[in-house]
Design a protein around this motif. Structure first.
Motif, PDB file in Angstrom:
ATOM      1  N   LYS A  77      40.356  63.340   0.374  1.00 57.52           N
ATOM      2  CA  LYS A  77      40.524  62.078  -0.344  1.00 57.52           C
ATOM      3  C   LYS A  77      40.690  62.308  -1.844  1.00 57.52           C
ATOM      4  N   PHE A  78      40.008  63.314  -2.412  1.00 56.58           N
ATOM      5  CA  PHE A  78      40.167  63.572  -3.839  1.00 56.58           C
ATOM      6  C   PHE A  78      41.521  64.215  -4.143  1.00 56.58           C
ATOM      7  N   ALA A  79      42.062  64.953  -3.193  1.00 52.39           N
ATOM      8  CA  ALA A  79      43.415  65.488  -3.364  1.00 52.39           C
ATOM      9  C   ALA A  79      44.416  64.337  -3.432  1.00 52.39           C
ATOM     10  N   GLY A  80      44.243  63.359  -2.560  1.00 53.72           N
ATOM     11  CA  GLY A  80      45.119  62.193  -2.591  1.00 53.72           C
ATOM     12  C   GLY A  80      44.955  61.388  -3.863  1.00 53.72           C
ATOM     13  N   ALA A  81      43.723  61.203  -4.311  1.00 54.72           N
ATOM     14  CA  ALA A  81      43.467  60.452  -5.545  1.00 54.72           C
ATOM     15  C   ALA A  81      44.066  61.168  -6.748  1.00 54.72           C
ATOM     16  N   ALA A  82      43.945  62.500  -6.774  1.00 57.43           N
ATOM     17  CA  ALA A  82      44.502  63.275  -7.886  1.00 57.43           C
ATOM     18  C   ALA A  82      46.022  63.142  -7.940  1.00 57.43           C
ATOM     19  N   TYR A  83      46.660  63.151  -6.773  1.00 60.25           N
ATOM     20  CA  TYR A  83      48.122  63.014  -6.740  1.00 60.25           C
ATOM     21  C   TYR A  83      48.550  61.642  -7.264  1.00 60.25           C
ATOM     22  N   LEU A  84      47.826  60.600  -6.879  1.00 59.53           N
ATOM     23  CA  LEU A  84      48.159  59.259  -7.357  1.00 59.53           C
ATOM     24  C   LEU A  84      47.944  59.134  -8.865  1.00 59.53           C
ATOM     25  N   LEU A  85      46.921  59.783  -9.385  1.00 62.45           N
ATOM     26  CA  LEU A  85      46.704  59.769 -10.832  1.00 62.45           C
ATOM     27  C   LEU A  85      47.829  60.500 -11.563  1.00 62.45           C
ATOM     28  N   TYR A  86      48.351  61.541 -10.929  1.00 62.23           N
ATOM     29  CA  TYR A  86      49.496  62.255 -11.504  1.00 62.23           C
ATOM     30  C   TYR A  86      50.714  61.327 -11.573  1.00 62.23           C
ATOM     31  N   LEU A  87      50.939  60.559 -10.505  1.00 57.04           N
ATOM     32  CA  LEU A  87      52.053  59.608 -10.507  1.00 57.04           C
ATOM     33  C   LEU A  87      51.822  58.514 -11.557  1.00 57.04           C
ATOM     34  N   ALA A  88      50.565  58.101 -11.715  1.00 58.01           N
ATOM     35  CA  ALA A  88      50.245  57.094 -12.734  1.00 58.01           C
ATOM     36  C   ALA A  88      50.563  57.629 -14.129  1.00 58.01           C
ATOM     37  N   TYR A  89      50.214  58.885 -14.366  1.00 60.40           N
ATOM     38  CA  TYR A  89      50.504  59.527 -15.659  1.00 60.40           C
ATOM     39  C   TYR A  89      52.009  59.537 -15.924  1.00 60.40           C
ATOM     40  N   GLN A  90      52.783  59.875 -14.901  1.00 56.61           N
ATOM     41  CA  GLN A  90      54.238  59.887 -15.053  1.00 56.61           C
ATOM     42  C   GLN A  90      54.765  58.491 -15.388  1.00 56.61           C
ATOM     43  N   ALA A  91      54.218  57.476 -14.727  1.00 53.51           N
ATOM     44  CA  ALA A  91      54.680  56.107 -14.967  1.00 53.51           C
ATOM     45  C   ALA A  91      54.332  55.645 -16.375  1.00 53.51           C
ATOM     46  N   PHE A  92      53.135  55.971 -16.836  1.00 49.46           N
ATOM     47  CA  PHE A  92      52.704  55.541 -18.160  1.00 49.46           C
ATOM     48  C   PHE A  92      53.518  56.192 -19.281  1.00 49.46           C
ATOM     49  N   ARG A  93      53.942  57.432 -19.070  1.00 50.48           N
ATOM     50  CA  ARG A  93      54.633  58.155 -20.139  1.00 50.48           C
ATOM     51  C   ARG A  93      56.157  58.068 -20.029  1.00 50.48           C
ATOM     52  N   ALA A  94      56.679  57.326 -19.073  1.00 49.37           N
ATOM     53  CA  ALA A  94      58.126  57.212 -18.906  1.00 49.37           C
ATOM     54  C   ALA A  94      58.757  56.645 -20.166  1.00 49.37           C
ATOM     55  N   GLY A  98      64.817  56.553 -20.446  1.00 47.08           N
ATOM     56  CA  GLY A  98      64.915  56.875 -19.027  1.00 47.08           C
ATOM     57  C   GLY A  98      64.957  55.641 -18.171  1.00 47.08           C
ATOM     58  N   LEU A  99      64.492  54.514 -18.706  1.00 49.31           N
ATOM     59  CA  LEU A  99      64.451  53.296 -17.927  1.00 49.31           C
ATOM     60  C   LEU A  99      65.742  52.503 -18.007  1.00 49.31           C
ATOM     61  N   GLU A 100      66.619  52.908 -18.875  1.00 48.35           N
ATOM     62  CA  GLU A 100      67.867  52.174 -19.024  1.00 48.35           C
ATOM     63  C   GLU A 100      68.979  52.769 -18.173  1.00 48.35           C
ATOM     64  N   GLY A 101      68.607  53.723 -17.312  1.00 51.78           N
ATOM     65  CA  GLY A 101      69.596  54.294 -16.423  1.00 51.78           C
ATOM     66  C   GLY A 101      70.223  55.548 -16.952  1.00 51.78           C
ATOM     67  N   ASN A 102      69.747  56.067 -18.135  1.00 50.43           N
ATOM     68  CA  ASN A 102      70.338  57.273 -18.688  1.00 50.43           C
ATOM     69  C   ASN A 102      69.745  58.542 -18.099  1.00 50.43           C
ATOM     70  N   ALA A 103      68.565  58.440 -17.536  1.00 51.38           N
ATOM     71  CA  ALA A 103      67.926  59.601 -16.934  1.00 51.38           C
ATOM     72  C   ALA A 103      68.455  59.792 -15.523  1.00 51.38           C
ATOM     73  N   PRO A 104      68.522  61.044 -15.057  1.00 51.41           N
ATOM     74  CA  PRO A 104      68.995  61.274 -13.697  1.00 51.41           C
ATOM     75  C   PRO A 104      68.053  60.660 -12.680  1.00 51.41           C
ATOM     76  N   ALA A 105      68.629  60.138 -11.601  1.00 52.78           N
ATOM     77  CA  ALA A 105      67.820  59.530 -10.549  1.00 52.78           C
ATOM     78  C   ALA A 105      67.008  60.607  -9.842  1.00 52.78           C
ATOM     79  N   ILE A 187      57.154  47.081 -15.891  1.00 51.55           N
ATOM     80  CA  ILE A 187      56.924  47.371 -14.476  1.00 51.55           C
ATOM     81  C   ILE A 187      56.417  48.794 -14.286  1.00 51.55           C
ATOM     82  N   ASN A 188      56.847  49.716 -15.151  1.00 49.01           N
ATOM     83  CA  ASN A 188      56.321  51.076 -15.071  1.00 49.01           C
ATOM     84  C   ASN A 188      54.832  51.101 -15.405  1.00 49.01           C
ATOM     85  N   ARG A 189      54.452  50.324 -16.425  1.00 51.96           N
ATOM     86  CA  ARG A 189      53.041  50.277 -16.781  1.00 51.96           C
ATOM     87  C   ARG A 189      52.234  49.629 -15.665  1.00 51.96           C
TER      88      ARG A 189
END
Length: 207
Positions: A77-94, A98-105, A187-189
């Motif tokens: 369960k902590f492995a899963g929680a850590a992965y979700l926190l990693y995704l949260a970090y990516q979303a917060f720092r986007a 990159g949100l205007e479509g200039n970043a690669p999909a 929406i990313n935040r």
């Protein structure tokens, strides 16, 4: 082999369960809103592949081990929680650009991997399968392992249809967001907060 009435009863129950708000379908919703319907479907494919893992875990007794072992449950369960926190970090720092479509999909394999890891590292799924599947098996009807495999395939198929529908609906939101960088930042935040919430839910879950 499963009787027809068992298949119908199980299929209906699986449909209701897949429709109920939970970490997986919320995850599909946020990913589809951020990256589009096609991206959401690849996430769904990853989640469904994870269901194969959990079905096999039930058949082989691994889910029982996770339920019985506090250490195994906690690590997973902590492995899963850590992965979700990693995704949260990516979303917060986007960045805005990159949100205007200039970043690669995101590549399909990366989206698929997100769904797969999200599902496999959620021990509650394995424990749920352990409690749910045996109710629809009957040793007098043949191999229980084969029956569990059939139930797993049915659950996976229904989940794919329901979650893909969610992805397609949320994908329409993504098309609108591409025309509004400010809205995409918001929406990313929001997605980051959702990931943090899901991480907390998994980390605080008990057997």
């Amino acid at each position: 082999m499963l009787a027809f009435d068992i298949i119908i009863a199980f299929g209906f129950a699986a449909f209701l369960l897949s429709m109920a708000p939970g970490p997986d379908n919320i995850f599909v919703l946020t990913q589809s809103a951020l990256n589009g319907a096609r991206a959401g479907v690849f996430v769904v494919l990853g989640l469904c592949t994870g269901l194969i893992f959990h079905s096999a875990a039930v058949a082989l007794g691994l889910a029982a081990l996770i339920k019985a072992s506090a250490t195994a449950f906690t690590l997973l369960k902590f492995a899963g929680a850590a992965y979700l926190l990693y995704l949260a970090y990516q979303a917060f720092r986007a960045p805005a650009q990159g949100l205007e479509g200039n970043a690669p999909a995101m590549r399909p394999i990366a989206l698929y991997r997100r769904g797969l890891i999200m599902n496999i590292t959620n021990p509650k799924v394995a424990i749920f399968f352990l409690a749910f599947f045996p109710q629809f098996t009957d040793p007098t009807k043949g191999s229980v392992l084969l029956q569990i495999a059939q139930l797993g395939l049915i659950f996976m198929a229904i989940t794919f249809v329901v979650f893909s529908s969610i992805a397609l609906l949320a994908g329409g939101l993504s098309q609108w967001l591409t025309r509004s960088p400010t809205a995409q930042l918001v929406i990313n935040r929001i997605a980051g907060l959702v990931f943090v919430g899901l991480a907390a839910k998994i980390a605080l879950s008990e057997r």
